[in-house]
Design a protein around this motif. Structure first.
Motif, PDB file in Angstrom:
ATOM      1  N   ASP A 166      -6.668   5.218   8.489  1.00 57.84           N
ATOM      2  CA  ASP A 166      -5.311   5.056   9.003  1.00 57.84           C
ATOM      3  C   ASP A 166      -4.787   6.373   9.581  1.00 57.84           C
ATOM      4  N   LEU A 167      -5.041   7.474   8.893  1.00 58.88           N
ATOM      5  CA  LEU A 167      -4.582   8.781   9.375  1.00 58.88           C
ATOM      6  C   LEU A 167      -5.316   9.209  10.633  1.00 58.88           C
ATOM      7  N   GLU A 205     -12.340   2.933  -1.924  1.00 63.70           N
ATOM      8  CA  GLU A 205     -12.014   2.073  -0.778  1.00 63.70           C
ATOM      9  C   GLU A 205     -10.607   2.348  -0.261  1.00 63.70           C
ATOM     10  N   ALA A 206      -9.645   2.514  -1.179  1.00 61.55           N
ATOM     11  CA  ALA A 206      -8.261   2.798  -0.784  1.00 61.55           C
ATOM     12  C   ALA A 206      -8.174   4.143  -0.057  1.00 61.55           C
ATOM     13  N   VAL A 207      -8.914   5.130  -0.559  1.00 62.24           N
ATOM     14  CA  VAL A 207      -8.912   6.456   0.060  1.00 62.24           C
ATOM     15  C   VAL A 207      -9.568   6.399   1.440  1.00 62.24           C
ATOM     16  N   ALA A 208     -10.684   5.695   1.567  1.00 64.33           N
ATOM     17  CA  ALA A 208     -11.361   5.564   2.859  1.00 64.33           C
ATOM     18  C   ALA A 208     -10.459   4.865   3.872  1.00 64.33           C
ATOM     19  N   LEU A 242      -2.066  10.157  -1.025  1.00 60.19           N
ATOM     20  CA  LEU A 242      -1.944   8.701  -1.116  1.00 60.19           C
ATOM     21  C   LEU A 242      -1.224   8.425  -2.421  1.00 60.19           C
ATOM     22  N   GLY A 243       0.009   7.950  -2.326  1.00 57.88           N
ATOM     23  CA  GLY A 243       0.816   7.797  -3.526  1.00 57.88           C
ATOM     24  C   GLY A 243       1.095   9.172  -4.104  1.00 57.88           C
ATOM     25  N   ASN A 244       0.792   9.371  -5.385  1.00 58.11           N
ATOM     26  CA  ASN A 244       1.019  10.656  -6.042  1.00 58.11           C
ATOM     27  C   ASN A 244      -0.227  11.519  -6.134  1.00 58.11           C
ATOM     28  N   GLN A 245      -1.334  11.085  -5.534  1.00 59.43           N
ATOM     29  CA  GLN A 245      -2.608  11.799  -5.658  1.00 59.43           C
ATOM     30  C   GLN A 245      -3.030  12.397  -4.324  1.00 59.43           C
ATOM     31  N   ALA A 246      -3.573  13.620  -4.366  1.00 59.63           N
ATOM     32  CA  ALA A 246      -4.082  14.299  -3.178  1.00 59.63           C
ATOM     33  C   ALA A 246      -5.585  14.080  -3.059  1.00 59.63           C
ATOM     34  N   TYR A 247      -6.056  13.959  -1.826  1.00 56.77           N
ATOM     35  CA  TYR A 247      -7.473  13.732  -1.548  1.00 56.77           C
ATOM     36  C   TYR A 247      -7.934  14.611  -0.387  1.00 56.77           C
ATOM     37  N   MET A 305       0.842  -1.185   0.000  1.00 59.34           N
ATOM     38  CA  MET A 305       0.000   0.000   0.000  1.00 59.34           C
ATOM     39  C   MET A 305       0.883   1.244   0.000  1.00 59.34           C
ATOM     40  N   SER A 306       0.471   2.272  -0.678  1.00 57.95           N
ATOM     41  CA  SER A 306       1.230   3.511  -0.769  1.00 57.95           C
ATOM     42  C   SER A 306       1.252   4.233   0.570  1.00 57.95           C
ATOM     43  N   GLU A 307       2.284   5.027   0.748  1.00 56.23           N
ATOM     44  CA  GLU A 307       2.407   5.821   1.966  1.00 56.23           C
ATOM     45  C   GLU A 307       1.362   6.927   1.972  1.00 56.23           C
TER      46      GLU A 307
END
Length: 99
Positions: free
Chosen positions: A90-91, A82-85, A38-43, A1-3
């Motif tokens: 986690d944060l 799902e990955a973003v949630a 998450l990875g190279n994308q901002a959310y 999983m990405s940092e």
């Protein structure tokens, strides 16, 4: 999983809330509860007043065009959502003990 890491892209420009246009065309204020990469994308994780009552969060992709303010895009892909949630959880709950 990405940092996953906290970022601050929207708050310096918009403050603690952004107005989103709803399905009826009216603006509705959403509190910015989280901004993260998450990875190279901002959310962003946002909550309307009604969503706060239910402890629900809406997630959006933050896109940045050169020289323009950041924009929010809906996340249509279920796997990405799902990955973003999961990254948000986690944060937000990093210090909590897992059962």
């Amino acid at each position: 999983m990405s940092e996953v890491k906290n970022i601050s892209v929207l708050k310096p420009i918009y403050g603690t809330e952004v107005d989103l246009i709803g399905e009826e065309g009216a603006a509705e204020p959403f509190q910015i509860v989280a901004e993260f990469q998450l990875g190279n994308q901002a959310y962003a994780g946002l909550q309307s007043h009604d969503m706060q009552k239910e402890d629900e969060v809406a997630f959006f992709r933050i896109t940045i065009q050169d020289g323009a303010d950041p924009e929010l895009e809906s996340i249509e892909d279920d796997e990405e959502w799902e990955a973003v949630a999961e990254a948000y959880d986690d944060l937000m709950f990093a210090g909590d003990e897992q059962p």
